[in-house]
Design a protein around this motif. Structure first.
Motif, short mmCIF file in Angstrom:
data_model
loop_
_atom_site.label_atom_id
_atom_site.label_comp_id
_atom_site.label_asym_id
_atom_site.label_seq_id
_atom_site.Cartn_x
_atom_site.Cartn_y
_atom_site.Cartn_z
N PRO A 69 10.22 5.28 4.09
CA PRO A 69 8.90 5.72 3.63
C PRO A 69 7.90 4.57 3.74
O PRO A 69 8.22 3.42 3.42
CB PRO A 69 9.14 6.12 2.18
N GLY A 70 6.72 4.88 4.24
CA GLY A 70 5.67 3.88 4.40
C GLY A 70 5.54 3.35 5.82
O GLY A 70 4.50 2.81 6.20
N THR A 71 6.59 3.52 6.65
CA THR A 71 6.55 3.04 8.03
C THR A 71 5.58 3.89 8.85
O THR A 71 5.59 5.12 8.76
CB THR A 71 7.95 3.12 8.68
N GLU A 128 0.85 -1.19 0.00
CA GLU A 128 0.00 0.00 0.00
C GLU A 128 0.88 1.24 0.00
O GLU A 128 1.88 1.30 0.72
CB GLU A 128 -0.92 0.01 1.22
N CYS A 129 0.52 2.22 -0.82
CA CYS A 129 1.29 3.47 -0.93
C CYS A 129 0.42 4.66 -0.54
O CYS A 129 -0.76 4.70 -0.91
CB CYS A 129 1.74 3.71 -2.37
N LEU A 130 1.03 5.60 0.15
CA LEU A 130 0.34 6.86 0.43
C LEU A 130 0.54 7.77 -0.78
O LEU A 130 1.67 8.10 -1.12
CB LEU A 130 0.92 7.51 1.69
N VAL A 172 6.17 13.23 7.95
CA VAL A 172 5.15 12.20 8.17
C VAL A 172 3.76 12.77 7.91
O VAL A 172 3.53 13.98 8.06
CB VAL A 172 5.21 11.62 9.61
N ALA A 173 2.86 11.88 7.52
CA ALA A 173 1.45 12.26 7.34
C ALA A 173 0.69 11.68 8.52
O ALA A 173 0.55 10.46 8.64
CB ALA A 173 0.92 11.70 6.03
N GLY A 192 1.60 8.43 12.62
CA GLY A 192 2.01 9.10 11.39
C GLY A 192 2.76 8.15 10.47
O GLY A 192 3.50 7.27 10.94
N ARG A 193 2.57 8.34 9.17
CA ARG A 193 3.23 7.50 8.17
C ARG A 193 4.36 8.29 7.52
O ARG A 193 4.16 9.39 7.01
CB ARG A 193 2.21 7.07 7.10
#
Length: 284
Positions: free
Chosen positions: A191-193, A120-122, A170-171, A157-158
């Motif tokens: 990225p993605g964590t 899955e990608c943000l 982070v988002a 946060g991602r």
């Protein structure tokens, strides 16, 4: 009077202006000319709908690059940010499942890290220079600065971008922009964590600073336990002391030098270690 346009990548409520064998044509008003009409294929037309009725649709492009309407619900519309699953990785980029028949392209130049099928990608959805809908992992401009959080709040946060100068972007909730400042960023980030974070500051412009470290007094104790465990792995004798270079400390412990020194001070005070001949010994 300015004529309303059919907008790519957005949901719109349009009139059915003409029914044909293969579907219905939709427009902003009943008198729109053909260039301001869009086709909704027959299999998408809800039962009982007739000319003059209104219908909510999403506007995108078909495989021939023509505007087309759908009553299917996309997972994201233009300008929105969210998680989408990678269906396929190809030479031109990755294709993402966003709930529609035609998958969404994530071009290589919009990827910030290597991605794989099934992950899955943000991403955010945008319209590219060729008027095509695409995805981007460079989500910073699309994230909200109006977070409902205050200093001290715990959030998730991602990680979506890492900068040596600024820190880790982070988002929060995959929606709000936040930063782990470089001075706070410890350990390794990808990225993605998804991280458990504490809000340390909310700026006037709404941006947040966050930390994946606990309050100082709790963090020193946690760091000290971590350092103790690593000294044990060195058979109870660490071949350097707290005057070692920041690079060595970060490599072995994932800590900044100041945090390491505080942890060592804490362990000395508790009598769990001693320093001798530029080495650190475990007290048994």
């Amino acid at each position: 009077m300015e004529e309303k346009m059919i907008e790519l990548g957005k949901k719109q409520t349009l009139f059915i202006v003409k029914s044909v064998e293969f579907g219905v044509y939709l427009a902003e008003d009943m008198h729109a000319d053909t260039k301001h009409q869009v086709l909704l294929p027959a299999k998408q037309v809800p039962a009982g709908k007739k000319d003059g009725d209104k219908i909510e649709v999403f506007i995108y492009k078909d495989s021939q690059d023509r505007l087309i309407a759908t009553t299917n619900e996309p997972k994201l519309t233009v300008g929105e940010v969210g998680l989408l699953k990678v269906k396929q990785v190809t030479k031109i980029g990755a294709f993402l499942d966003w709930g529609l028949e035609k998958d969404l392209l994530l071009p290589y130049h919009e990827q910030t890290t290597r991605i794989f099928e099934g992950q899955e990608c943000l991403v955010a959805v945008y319209v590219d220079k060729s008027s095509r809908l695409c995805a981007t992992m460079k989500v910073y401009p699309y994230l909200s600065k109006e977070a409902p959080y205050r200093e001290g709040d715990q959030v998730k946060g991602r990680v979506y971008q890492i900068s040596e100068n600024f820190g880790v972007f982070v988002a929060v909730d995959n929606k709000y922009t936040a930063l782990i400042p470089a001075r706070e960023a410890k350990g390794k980030y990808r990225p993605g964590t998804v991280l458990d974070l504490r809000v340390t500051r909310v700026k006037e412009d709404g941006k947040m600073d966050v930390s994946d470290r606990q309050e100082a007094y709790l963090q020193i104790s946690e760091d000290a336990e971590s350092v103790l465990g690593i000294i044990e792995e060195f058979a109870g004798i660490l071949p350097f002391d707290d005057k070692a270079s920041p690079e060595v400390i970060r490599r072995e412990f994932g800590l900044r030098k100041n945090a390491f020194k505080r942890a060592i001070g804490h362990l000395l005070k508790e009598g769990k270690i001693q320093i001798k001949d530029r080495r650190i010994y475990l007290v048994k």
